[in-house]
Structures are given as C-alpha cells and as structure tokens.
Design an enzyme around this catalytic site. Structure first.
Site, PDB file in Angstrom:
ATOM      1  N   ASP A  31     -41.810  -6.476   9.074  1.00  0.00           N
ATOM      2  CA  ASP A  31     -42.760  -5.389   8.846  1.00  0.00           C
ATOM      3  C   ASP A  31     -42.629  -4.936   7.378  1.00  0.00           C
ATOM      4  OD1 ASP A  31     -44.089  -2.980   8.701  1.00  0.00           O
ATOM      5  OD2 ASP A  31     -43.220  -2.167  10.555  1.00  0.00           O
ATOM      6  N   GLU A  81     -24.784  -7.271 -17.261  1.00  0.00           N
ATOM      7  CA  GLU A  81     -23.946  -8.100 -16.403  1.00  0.00           C
ATOM      8  C   GLU A  81     -24.635  -9.446 -16.190  1.00  0.00           C
ATOM      9  OE1 GLU A  81     -23.766  -6.927 -12.185  1.00  0.00           O
ATOM     10  OE2 GLU A  81     -24.787  -5.092 -12.779  1.00  0.00           O
ATOM     11  N   CYS A 113     -23.428  -2.104 -12.991  1.00  0.00           N
ATOM     12  CA  CYS A 113     -24.577  -1.275 -13.406  1.00  0.00           C
ATOM     13  C   CYS A 113     -24.158  -0.064 -14.221  1.00  0.00           C
ATOM     14  CB  CYS A 113     -25.346  -0.806 -12.189  1.00  0.00           C
ATOM     15  SG  CYS A 113     -25.947  -2.153 -11.189  1.00  0.00           S
ATOM     16  N   TYR A 145     -30.186 -12.325  -6.299  1.00  0.00           N
ATOM     17  CA  TYR A 145     -29.433 -12.597  -5.070  1.00  0.00           C
ATOM     18  C   TYR A 145     -29.984 -13.877  -4.463  1.00  0.00           C
ATOM     19  CZ  TYR A 145     -28.098  -7.652  -5.477  1.00  0.00           C
ATOM     20  OH  TYR A 145     -27.619  -6.434  -5.910  1.00  0.00           O
ATOM     21  N   SER A 203     -21.542  -1.563   0.154  1.00  0.00           N
ATOM     22  CA  SER A 203     -21.855  -1.136  -1.210  1.00  0.00           C
ATOM     23  C   SER A 203     -22.556   0.226  -1.208  1.00  0.00           C
ATOM     24  CB  SER A 203     -22.704  -2.186  -1.943  1.00  0.00           C
ATOM     25  OG  SER A 203     -24.032  -2.210  -1.464  1.00  0.00           O
ATOM     26  N   HIS A 235     -28.658   6.019 -10.483  1.00  0.00           N
ATOM     27  CA  HIS A 235     -28.799   4.559 -10.498  1.00  0.00           C
ATOM     28  C   HIS A 235     -29.582   4.173  -9.239  1.00  0.00           C
ATOM     29  CE1 HIS A 235     -28.177   0.355 -10.285  1.00  0.00           C
ATOM     30  NE2 HIS A 235     -27.301   0.410  -9.288  1.00  0.00           N
ATOM     31  N   LYS A 244     -30.834   8.860  -0.649  1.00  0.00           N
ATOM     32  CA  LYS A 244     -29.578   8.924   0.135  1.00  0.00           C
ATOM     33  C   LYS A 244     -28.511   9.647  -0.685  1.00  0.00           C
ATOM     34  CE  LYS A 244     -29.869   4.377   2.470  1.00  0.00           C
ATOM     35  NZ  LYS A 244     -29.847   4.634   3.900  1.00  0.00           N
ATOM     36  N   ASN A 278     -34.293  -3.527  -8.843  1.00  0.00           N
ATOM     37  CA  ASN A 278     -33.001  -3.230  -9.466  1.00  0.00           C
ATOM     38  C   ASN A 278     -32.923  -3.897 -10.835  1.00  0.00           C
ATOM     39  OD1 ASN A 278     -30.409  -2.433 -10.001  1.00  0.00           O
ATOM     40  ND2 ASN A 278     -29.473  -3.401  -8.212  1.00  0.00           N
ATOM     41  N   SER A 310     -20.961  -1.142  -9.369  1.00  0.00           N
ATOM     42  CA  SER A 310     -20.098  -1.684  -8.316  1.00  0.00           C
ATOM     43  C   SER A 310     -18.763  -2.137  -8.873  1.00  0.00           C
ATOM     44  CB  SER A 310     -20.787  -2.876  -7.649  1.00  0.00           C
ATOM     45  OG  SER A 310     -21.770  -2.428  -6.760  1.00  0.00           O
TER      46      SER A 310
HETATM   47  P1  HMG Z   1     -30.856  -4.825   5.327  1.00  0.00           P
HETATM   48  O1  HMG Z   1     -29.805  -5.242   6.254  1.00  0.00           O
HETATM   49  O2  HMG Z   1     -31.937  -5.789   5.129  1.00  0.00           O
HETATM   50  O3  HMG Z   1     -31.633  -3.569   5.673  1.00  0.00           O
HETATM   51  O4  HMG Z   1     -30.118  -4.498   3.930  1.00  0.00           O
HETATM   52  P2  HMG Z   1     -31.480  -2.517   6.897  1.00  0.00           P
HETATM   53  O5  HMG Z   1     -31.651  -3.220   8.187  1.00  0.00           O
HETATM   54  O6  HMG Z   1     -30.275  -1.666   6.678  1.00  0.00           O
HETATM   55  O7  HMG Z   1     -32.790  -1.668   6.585  1.00  0.00           O
HETATM   56  C1  HMG Z   1     -32.922  -0.978   5.397  1.00  0.00           C
HETATM   57  C2  HMG Z   1     -33.597   0.349   5.719  1.00  0.00           C
HETATM   58  O8  HMG Z   1     -34.931   0.078   6.162  1.00  0.00           O
HETATM   59  C3  HMG Z   1     -32.929   1.143   6.845  1.00  0.00           C
HETATM   60  O9  HMG Z   1     -33.056   2.506   6.517  1.00  0.00           O
HETATM   61  C4  HMG Z   1     -33.804   0.826   8.056  1.00  0.00           C
HETATM   62  O10 HMG Z   1     -33.794   1.827   9.044  1.00  0.00           O
HETATM   63  C5  HMG Z   1     -35.174   0.763   7.380  1.00  0.00           C
HETATM   64  P3  HMG Z   1     -31.713   3.440   6.414  1.00  0.00           P
HETATM   65  O11 HMG Z   1     -31.099   3.409   7.743  1.00  0.00           O
HETATM   66  O12 HMG Z   1     -30.828   2.792   5.363  1.00  0.00           O
HETATM   67  O13 HMG Z   1     -32.238   4.759   5.977  1.00  0.00           O
HETATM   68  N1  HMG Z   1     -36.184  -0.006   8.143  1.00  0.00           N
HETATM   69  C6  HMG Z   1     -37.446   0.388   8.283  1.00  0.00           C
HETATM   70  N2  HMG Z   1     -38.119   1.499   7.862  1.00  0.00           N
HETATM   71  C7  HMG Z   1     -39.437   1.601   8.177  1.00  0.00           C
HETATM   72  N3  HMG Z   1     -40.109   0.661   8.907  1.00  0.00           N
HETATM   73  C8  HMG Z   1     -39.491  -0.441   9.359  1.00  0.00           C
HETATM   74  C9  HMG Z   1     -38.104  -0.612   9.034  1.00  0.00           C
HETATM   75  N4  HMG Z   1     -37.198  -1.586   9.318  1.00  0.00           N
HETATM   76  C10 HMG Z   1     -36.013  -1.203   8.751  1.00  0.00           C
HETATM   77  N5  HMG Z   1     -40.164  -1.346  10.052  1.00  0.00           N
HETATM   78  C11 HMG Z   1     -29.436  -3.576   1.862  1.00  0.00           C
HETATM   79  C12 HMG Z   1     -30.387  -3.452   3.031  1.00  0.00           C
HETATM   80  C13 HMG Z   1     -29.733  -2.511   0.823  1.00  0.00           C
HETATM   81  C14 HMG Z   1     -27.998  -3.413   2.358  1.00  0.00           C
HETATM   82  C15 HMG Z   1     -29.602  -4.988   1.211  1.00  0.00           C
HETATM   83  O14 HMG Z   1     -30.887  -5.073   0.644  1.00  0.00           O
HETATM   84  C16 HMG Z   1     -28.569  -5.296   0.148  1.00  0.00           C
HETATM   85  O15 HMG Z   1     -27.489  -5.792   0.439  1.00  0.00           O
HETATM   86  N6  HMG Z   1     -28.900  -5.054  -1.174  1.00  0.00           N
HETATM   87  C17 HMG Z   1     -27.971  -5.301  -2.301  1.00  0.00           C
HETATM   88  C18 HMG Z   1     -26.877  -4.273  -2.382  1.00  0.00           C
HETATM   89  C19 HMG Z   1     -27.321  -2.935  -2.884  1.00  0.00           C
HETATM   90  O16 HMG Z   1     -28.380  -2.770  -3.463  1.00  0.00           O
HETATM   91  N7  HMG Z   1     -26.463  -1.912  -2.727  1.00  0.00           N
HETATM   92  C20 HMG Z   1     -26.727  -0.575  -3.192  1.00  0.00           C
HETATM   93  C21 HMG Z   1     -25.469   0.201  -3.512  1.00  0.00           C
HETATM   94  S1  HMG Z   1     -24.389  -0.712  -4.617  1.00  0.00           S
HETATM   95  C22 HMG Z   1     -25.155  -0.540  -6.188  1.00  0.00           C
HETATM   96  O17 HMG Z   1     -26.051   0.248  -6.353  1.00  0.00           O
HETATM   97  C23 HMG Z   1     -24.668  -1.431  -7.282  1.00  0.00           C
HETATM   98  C24 HMG Z   1     -25.595  -2.588  -7.601  1.00  0.00           C
HETATM   99  O18 HMG Z   1     -26.739  -2.134  -8.301  1.00  0.00           O
HETATM  100  C25 HMG Z   1     -24.818  -3.642  -8.409  1.00  0.00           C
HETATM  101  C26 HMG Z   1     -24.154  -3.224  -9.696  1.00  0.00           C
HETATM  102  O19 HMG Z   1     -23.524  -2.195  -9.810  1.00  0.00           O
HETATM  103  O20 HMG Z   1     -24.190  -4.063 -10.604  1.00  0.00           O
HETATM  104  C27 HMG Z   1     -26.100  -3.299  -6.359  1.00  0.00           C
END
Ligand code: HMG
Length: 410
Positions: A31, A81, A113, A145, A203, A235, A244, A278, A310
């Site tokens: 979706d 990075e 980041c 990724y 993360s 960020h 969040k 990002n 991170s």
């Molecule tokens: P995921 O498993 O695909 O997603 O991974 P999910 O199942 O957790 O769903 C995401 C959200 O969508 C959830 O909301 C669901 O409920 C919602 P939440 O519970 O979080 O509020 N959802 C929906 N909403 C509306 N309609 C729907 C629907 N279905 C689901 N139909 C994840 C998500 C971000 C974990 C993944 O994309 C990921 O691993 N990303 C990379 C890591 C990342 O960005 N981490 C962020 C923190 S770390 C950071 O910021 C450092 C970084 O930038 C690196 C650096 O420092 O260099 C990453």
C-alpha cells in the site's frame, strides 16, 4: 568564546533523477500509504551515473563562491559517509572544479549523518579564534541500501553548502550545545560494501535514545526549555522520524503534545526531505533550509538543530535567526533543485542501482546523463575525473545570486 559565528549563506543541490514512492510501492506490491503516511516520504533523489558527492558538493557550493568570492576562506570541510577515496579528501576534487583558494586547509570528515554538525562546530570555533576566518562547510551524501530490503524506501541524495563567518547574515550558532556518543551497531557500512548494513527498528530506538541524552546534556548547560524554541530541525532519515523524535522529547519532558503542536514545530522542516529522502549528513541542513524557505518570519527567534549519526553521536544545538535573513535565502534556486529532477521508472532506478564502477583501475568513461553544472567523467589511471558541463543553466540559482550580491560580505 565569540558567540557571533554562524551561517552566512546556505545552498542545496540534489540529483538528476527522482523515484516516486508510489512506483516503489507498486513494484513491491505494498500500500503506497505505508510510505507516504507510514514513513512520511513521497520521493527520493537518485543520482545519474555521472553524479556523485563531488558533483553535488560542487553544485551546492558554486553559488556561495559566486556571491561571496573566496576571500577569507581558510578552511574547507566536506562531511560525507559516501567518500570516493580512502585517502584523499573529496573536497580536493572541488579545488579546480569550483576554484577553491590555495591558501586553505581542505579536509573530509566522517561520522555517519552527524559529521556536518561537527564541521559546523569546528568552523564556528575557528571563527571564534579569528573573526576574519571563513569556512566553507559542505555536507554531501548518497544513501544506498540493498534493493528489496526494508530500508530501500529510505534512500536519497543531496548536498548542502554553508559559509560560516563571524557576524553571519542568516543564523548565529550559540556556543552551548548538548552532546552524546555511544558504541552502538545500528547502522554502518564496512569498507567492502557499497550499501549500508542496518538494523532498522533498533536504529530508530538508538536515535531516540541518543537525542534524549543530548537534550538532557544541553538542558543542564543552557537552562532553556523546549517551548522556548520556535522550531526544531531534526536529522530526517525519513520525515516521520522527526515527528517521532519531537514527540519523544516532549513526552520525556512531561508534555502530552497535540499533533498540531508537533506539526507547528517541525512541519516546515520536512518539506524538502519528504521529496529528497535521506541525504545522511546533509539531511539536517536540508531541514534547516526548508524551514527558512517555508516558515513565517523567524527573525530573532531561537531554533533547535538536533543532529544524529548512527554508531552513534548526537548533538543538540541552538541558534538564533538574524534580522534580515530572508534577503539572503535562495528559496527559488532550492525549489528548482528539486523540481528540475526527472522522474524515473522502478526499472530505470534498479538499473542504476546495479551499475558499478570497475574495481581494477581500468579506464572508464561515464555516460552523459546529468544536466547539472558538473559531471563525473570517469576513471583514467586510477584517477577520478570531473568536468564542468557547459551549463545551459541561466537559472534561478544565478538569479538568486545576483539579487543578494550587493553588500553580501558583513
Ligand atoms: P519497515 O519494516 O518497512 O516498516 O521499516 P514498518 O513495518 O515499521 O512500517 C513503517 C511505518 O509505516 C510504521 O509506522 C507502520 O505502522 C506504517 P510506525 O509504527 O513506525 O509509526 N505503515 C502504514 N501506515 C499507513 N498505511 C499503511 C501502512 N503500513 C505500514 N498501509 C524502517 C521501516 C524505517 C525501519 C526501514 O525503512 C529502515 O530500516 N530504514 C533505514 C534505517 C533508518 O532510516 N533508521 C532511522 C534512524 S537511524 C538514522 O537516522 C541514521 C541514518 O540516517 C544513518 C546515518 O546516521 O548515517 C539511517
């Protein structure tokens, strides 16, 4: 310490292509609201084969040098990075490309980041020691990724360039900040990998935990409360993360925020990242740029910059918006940087994701794809070659530059 160092000019750049999340959703069979609502992303920037962090950094920095010249720039800090060499600083490739001064130190910084925030602080400290000292800070990154992974939807790419001076025209950085660092394995990229390794859910928790510690450290030193800030730039690995994070900080400080309160504090900051994805080190500074380009007048108001990288390092900074700042913004050029991108199909994106440079030093000529001012031309004799494109860009970038050219130096 001199408290008047800060951002005198700010410019952003991104890529030739953009992949809309509806196309990714259709390909994966999910979706699309999972992306547009669940993570708060509509699109992500995708580099052409002849674009990389050097071409994005050059594109972001060029208008700053055109407006202010290079006088007084004694340091150039490029935070990334997505380095293009294990030894040579990426900013040295910019030297001839955009005309950096010879009498300057030029270095690259890395800490996921977070590193652009370290660069900003180092620049402010150099200016505090010598008010004539100017630093060009550039954040440039490409978030990659594995295709098919949960993180695929959180890719993107951009650069943000900032001129840091005494008596800045846009934003004064306050000397007190809150710091936190810890050894956590939430996200990293071993030198042998082109894409990051990430424990996505962990993360998110690590990010929230780290910014809470950084806020607590700031609060002890600065005696300011969260409601004192007019806006919060976080960020943004995906824009929902900022929501969040803000809710988390408010709740940990005894508040039960209404959604409108959170929207008011951060809504404007998400406008570019929602469409770029990002951009790692650049992401916080795209949030700041979006705030300036979309919020009502912020003159004299304190704003918070909340940086997370991170691994992990977090910093909570405060800054004050300088009277007259709006005359120095590049709103038209910033919007054009996003709107000029060409939307591509999932198949086109997947083809670009599979494209890899030779790893044995053999000669390589990159296909002409970008319509930006600089391109990565290829590799010859182990040397990465860059060239200006004879730009048909008599663009908003130049128009904004001439509008603010008068009296730009404080
Ligand atoms: P995921 O498993 O695909 O997603 O991974 P999910 O199942 O957790 O769903 C995401 C959200 O969508 C959830 O909301 C669901 O409920 C919602 P939440 O519970 O979080 O509020 N959802 C929906 N909403 C509306 N309609 C729907 C629907 N279905 C689901 N139909 C994840 C998500 C971000 C974990 C993944 O994309 C990921 O691993 N990303 C990379 C890591 C990342 O960005 N981490 C962020 C923190 S770390 C950071 O910021 C450092 C970084 O930038 C690196 C650096 O420092 O260099 C990453």
């Amino acid at each position: 310490m001199n408290t008047s160092a800060g951002i005198h000019d700010l410019s952003i750049a991104t890529t030739e292509y953009v992949l809309e999340h509806t196309r990714l959703a259709a390909h994966i069979g999910v979706d699309p609201r999972k992306f547009t609502h669940g993570i708060g992303q509509d699109a992500m920037s995708i580099p052409a084969e002849d674009e990389d962090i050097v071409t994005m950094a050059a594109t972001a920095a060029r208008p700053i040098l055109e407006r202010h010249g290079t006088d007084g720039i004694r340091t150039v800090l490029l935070a990334t990075e997505t380095g293009v060499d294990e030894s040579k600083a990426a900013a040295l490739y910019l030297h001839r490309l955009i005309g950096l001064p010879d009498n300057a130190r030029v270095i690259e910084l890395k800490q996921a980041c977070y590193s652009a925030t370290a660069a900003l602080q180092f620049a402010a400290a150099l200016t505090a020691g010598d008010p004539e000292h100017r630093t060009l800070v550039i954040a440039a990154d490409i978030a990659r990724y594995d295709t098919g992974s949960a993180a695929e939807a959180t890719q993107g790419a951009a650069a943000a360039a900032m001129l840091v001076t005494a008596d800045p025209a846009i934003l004064r950085i306050e000397p007190v900040s809150g710091l936190y660092s810890a050894h956590v394995m939430d996200f990293w990229r071993p030198t042998y990998r082109r894409t990051a390794v990430v424990d996505g859910k962990y993360s998110v928790t690590a990010y929230l935990d780290a910014i809470e510690h950084a806020w607590n450290d700031y609060h002890k030193r600065a005696h300011r409360e969260l409601p004192d800030f007019a806006a919060f730039c976080y960020h943004q690995p995906f824009t929902k993360m900022a929501y969040k994070a803000h809710r988390h900080l408010l709740e940990r400080n005894g508040q039960t925020p209404a959604p409108e309160q959170i929207e008011h504090a951060i809504g404007a900051t998400t406008r570019y990242n929602r469409l770029v994805g990002n951009s790692y080190t650049a992401s916080l500074y795209l949030a700041l740029t979006a705030l300036f380009d979309h919020a009502d007048d912020l003159t004299g108001k304190p704003i918070a910059l909340v940086s997370y990288g991170s691994g992990c390092v977090a910093e909570f900074l405060s800054a004050t918006v300088v009277p007259g700042y709006r005359r120095h913004l590049r709103t038209r050029a910033n919007r054009e940087a996003l709107s000029r991108r060409t939307p591509i199909t999932y198949e086109h994106y997947a083809r670009l994701a599979r494209t890899a440079l030779p790893e044995d030093g053999s000669e390589y000529h990159t296909p002409h794809q970008t319509s930006g001012p600089y391109r990565f031309a290829g590799i010859t004799g182990h040397i990465r070659c860059y060239e200006p494109r004879r730009a048909n860009l008599r663009s908003a970038m130049d128009a904004d530059t001439s509008a603010a050219a008068q009296g730009a130096r404080p």
